[in-house]
Design an enzyme around this catalytic site. Structure first.
Site, PDB file in Angstrom:
ATOM      1  N   LYS A   1     -11.418  -1.415   5.495  1.00  0.00           N
ATOM      2  CA  LYS A   1     -10.289  -1.204   6.392  1.00  0.00           C
ATOM      3  C   LYS A   1     -10.872  -0.792   7.745  1.00  0.00           C
ATOM      4  O   LYS A   1     -11.776   0.038   7.791  1.00  0.00           O
ATOM      5  CB  LYS A   1      -9.426  -0.076   5.819  1.00  0.00           C
ATOM      6  CG  LYS A   1      -8.141   0.187   6.561  1.00  0.00           C
ATOM      7  CD  LYS A   1      -7.382   1.350   5.912  1.00  0.00           C
ATOM      8  CE  LYS A   1      -6.195   0.874   5.177  1.00  0.00           C
ATOM      9  NZ  LYS A   1      -5.047   1.803   5.146  1.00  0.00           N
TER      10      LYS A   1
ATOM     11  N   ARG B   1       0.581  10.309   0.513  1.00  0.00           N
ATOM     12  CA  ARG B   1       0.779  11.340   1.541  1.00  0.00           C
ATOM     13  C   ARG B   1       1.898  12.299   1.216  1.00  0.00           C
ATOM     14  O   ARG B   1       2.080  13.293   1.916  1.00  0.00           O
ATOM     15  CB  ARG B   1       1.143  10.689   2.878  1.00  0.00           C
ATOM     16  CG  ARG B   1       0.068   9.869   3.475  1.00  0.00           C
ATOM     17  CD  ARG B   1       0.466   9.491   4.882  1.00  0.00           C
ATOM     18  NE  ARG B   1      -0.305   8.348   5.313  1.00  0.00           N
ATOM     19  CZ  ARG B   1      -0.178   7.786   6.488  1.00  0.00           C
ATOM     20  NH1 ARG B   1       0.706   8.244   7.348  1.00  0.00           N
ATOM     21  NH2 ARG B   1      -0.927   6.751   6.799  1.00  0.00           N
TER      22      ARG B   1
ATOM     23  N   THR C   1      -4.412   6.069   1.369  1.00  0.00           N
ATOM     24  CA  THR C   1      -4.746   7.467   1.671  1.00  0.00           C
ATOM     25  C   THR C   1      -5.508   8.103   0.509  1.00  0.00           C
ATOM     26  O   THR C   1      -5.286   9.269   0.154  1.00  0.00           O
ATOM     27  CB  THR C   1      -3.492   8.309   2.044  1.00  0.00           C
ATOM     28  OG1 THR C   1      -2.550   7.489   2.752  1.00  0.00           O
ATOM     29  CG2 THR C   1      -3.869   9.460   2.969  1.00  0.00           C
TER      30      THR C   1
ATOM     31  N   GLU D   1       0.866  -1.187   0.000  1.00  0.00           N
ATOM     32  CA  GLU D   1       0.000   0.000   0.000  1.00  0.00           C
ATOM     33  C   GLU D   1       0.897   1.228   0.000  1.00  0.00           C
ATOM     34  O   GLU D   1       1.574   1.511   0.981  1.00  0.00           O
ATOM     35  CB  GLU D   1      -0.905   0.006   1.244  1.00  0.00           C
ATOM     36  CG  GLU D   1      -1.698   1.302   1.367  1.00  0.00           C
ATOM     37  CD  GLU D   1      -2.612   1.363   2.590  1.00  0.00           C
ATOM     38  OE1 GLU D   1      -2.915   0.305   3.180  1.00  0.00           O
ATOM     39  OE2 GLU D   1      -3.017   2.479   2.957  1.00  0.00           O
TER      40      GLU D   1
HETATM   41  O1  LIG Z   1      -3.060   6.472   5.186  1.00  0.00           O
HETATM   42  C1  LIG Z   1      -3.926   5.609   5.109  1.00  0.00           C
HETATM   43  O2  LIG Z   1      -4.543   5.351   4.089  1.00  0.00           O
HETATM   44  C2  LIG Z   1      -4.282   4.856   6.326  1.00  0.00           C
HETATM   45  O3  LIG Z   1      -5.231   4.121   6.324  1.00  0.00           O
HETATM   46  C3  LIG Z   1      -3.481   4.966   7.515  1.00  0.00           C
HETATM   47  C4  LIG Z   1      -2.427   3.882   7.646  1.00  0.00           C
HETATM   48  O4  LIG Z   1      -2.918   2.650   7.247  1.00  0.00           O
HETATM   49  C5  LIG Z   1      -1.951   3.843   9.043  1.00  0.00           C
HETATM   50  O5  LIG Z   1      -1.469   5.130   9.383  1.00  0.00           O
HETATM   51  C6  LIG Z   1      -0.915   2.832   9.351  1.00  0.00           C
HETATM   52  O6  LIG Z   1      -0.861   2.762  10.733  1.00  0.00           O
HETATM   53  P1  LIG Z   1       0.415   2.313  11.542  1.00  0.00           P
HETATM   54  O7  LIG Z   1       0.784   0.938  11.117  1.00  0.00           O
HETATM   55  O8  LIG Z   1      -0.017   2.364  12.986  1.00  0.00           O
HETATM   56  O9  LIG Z   1       1.484   3.317  11.208  1.00  0.00           O
END
Ligand SMILES: O=C(O)C(=O)C[C@H](O)[C@H](O)COP(=O)(O)O
Length: 217
Positions: free
Chosen positions: A137, A53, A77, A49
Site C-alpha cells: 500500500k 478502527r 488498519t 477493506e
Molecule cells: O487505515 C488504514 O489501514 C489505512 O491505510 C488508511 C486508509 O486507507 C486511508 O485513511 C484512506 O484514505 P482516504 O481515502 O483519504 O480517506
C-alpha cells in the site's frame, strides 16, 4: 521463493482480480455492515477493506463475511501481529496495513494470510521487499508526493506493485490506475461516514457506480 510466500502471492493475485477499486470502510455500528456491503457490491465494488478502527469493526467484518458472499473482505488498519491474527481468525481473505513494523512484517511473512504492508518511502519499501512482500500500500498516497513519487519509486523498484491509498477520489482514480505499477487503488470516498450514519445506501451504490465509471476510458 518459499512455498508459503508463493501460495500467499497467488491468493493475493486472485483477490486483486476482483478490484481494482478498494473501498476503505470504517463502521461505527455493526447493524450498518451488511447493508453497506450490499450497497457497495450492488454498485460493482466487491473488494472491501474493513478498518480495525472502531469497536464495531471485527463483528462488522464477521457479519459481512457471513451474509454477503459476493464481497471479498480484507481487514485494514492492521498495526500489530495480534491484529493480523484477529483478521485471520475472522476469516478475512487478506489484510492491509497503513505501515509496517519489523514485528508485523515478520509475523506476516510467517502467515498464510495474504498481506499488503504500507510504505511511504524507499527504505520502507525495501523493508517490505526484504520480507517477501512485493505488493504494498502506498500511504498516504497524495500527501507522500502523489503520482510523481510513485513514478520515481518505479525506477529502483521495478518489481514492486502498489495499491495507493489516501487522498484518492473519483477525480484522480483513473490517473493512478494508468501507472503500470499500480494494481489497485483504495479510498474512503465511496463510503463516507456521513453517508453510513444516514444509511444512505442508494447514494453509496450510486457513488460506487460512479467510481467504476470514472476509471473507464
Ligand atoms: O487505515 C488504514 O489501514 C489505512 O491505510 C488508511 C486508509 O486507507 C486511508 O485513511 C484512506 O484514505 P482516504 O481515502 O483519504 O480517506
Amino acid at each position: 521463493m518459499t512455498s508459503l510466500s508463493g501460495s500467499r502471492d497467488k491468493k493475493l493475485a486472485d483477490i486483486l482480480r476482483a478490484g481494482p477499486i478498494v473501498p476503505v470502510i470504517t463502521l461505527e455500528r455493526v447493524d450498518d455492515a451488511v447493508p453497506l456491503a450490499r450497497a457497495l457490491v450492488a454498485g460493482g465494488l466487491r473488494l472491501l477493506e474493513i478498518t480495525l478502527r472502531t469497536p464495531a469493526a471485527a463483528d462488522s467484518a464477521a457479519a459481512i463475511i457471513q451474509e454477503v458472499p459476493e464481497a471479498i473482505v480484507g481487514i485494514g488498519t492492521v498495526l500489530t501481529p495480534r491484529d493480523l491474527e484477529r483478521a485471520q481468525a475472522l476469516g478475512a481473505r487478506y489484510a492491509l496495513s497503513p505501515g509496517a513494523t519489523p514485528a508485523l512484517l515478520e509475523a506476516a511473512a510467517g502467515s498464510e494470510m495474504p498481506f499488503i504492508p504500507g510504505i511511504a518511502t524507499a527504505s520502507e519499501l525495501m523493508g517490505a521487499l526484504e520480507h517477501g512482500f512485493q505488493t504494498v500500500k502506498f500511504f498516504p498516497a497524495v500527501a507522500s508526493g502523489g503520482i510523481p513519487a510513485l513514478k520515481a519509486l518505479a525506477g529502483p523498484f521495478p518489481q514492486a506493485r502498489f495499491c495507493p491509498t489516501g487522498g484518492i477520489d473519483e477525480k484522480n482514480a483513473r490517473d493512478w490506475l494508468t501507472l503500470p505499477n499500480v494494481v489497485a487503488i483504495g479510498g474512503s470516498w465511496v463510503c463516507q461516514t456521513s453517508d453510513i450514519r444516514a444509511k444512505a445506501w442508494n447514494d453509496i451504490t450510486a457513488k460506487a457506480e460512479r467510481a467504476v465509471m470514472s476509471i473507464k476510458a
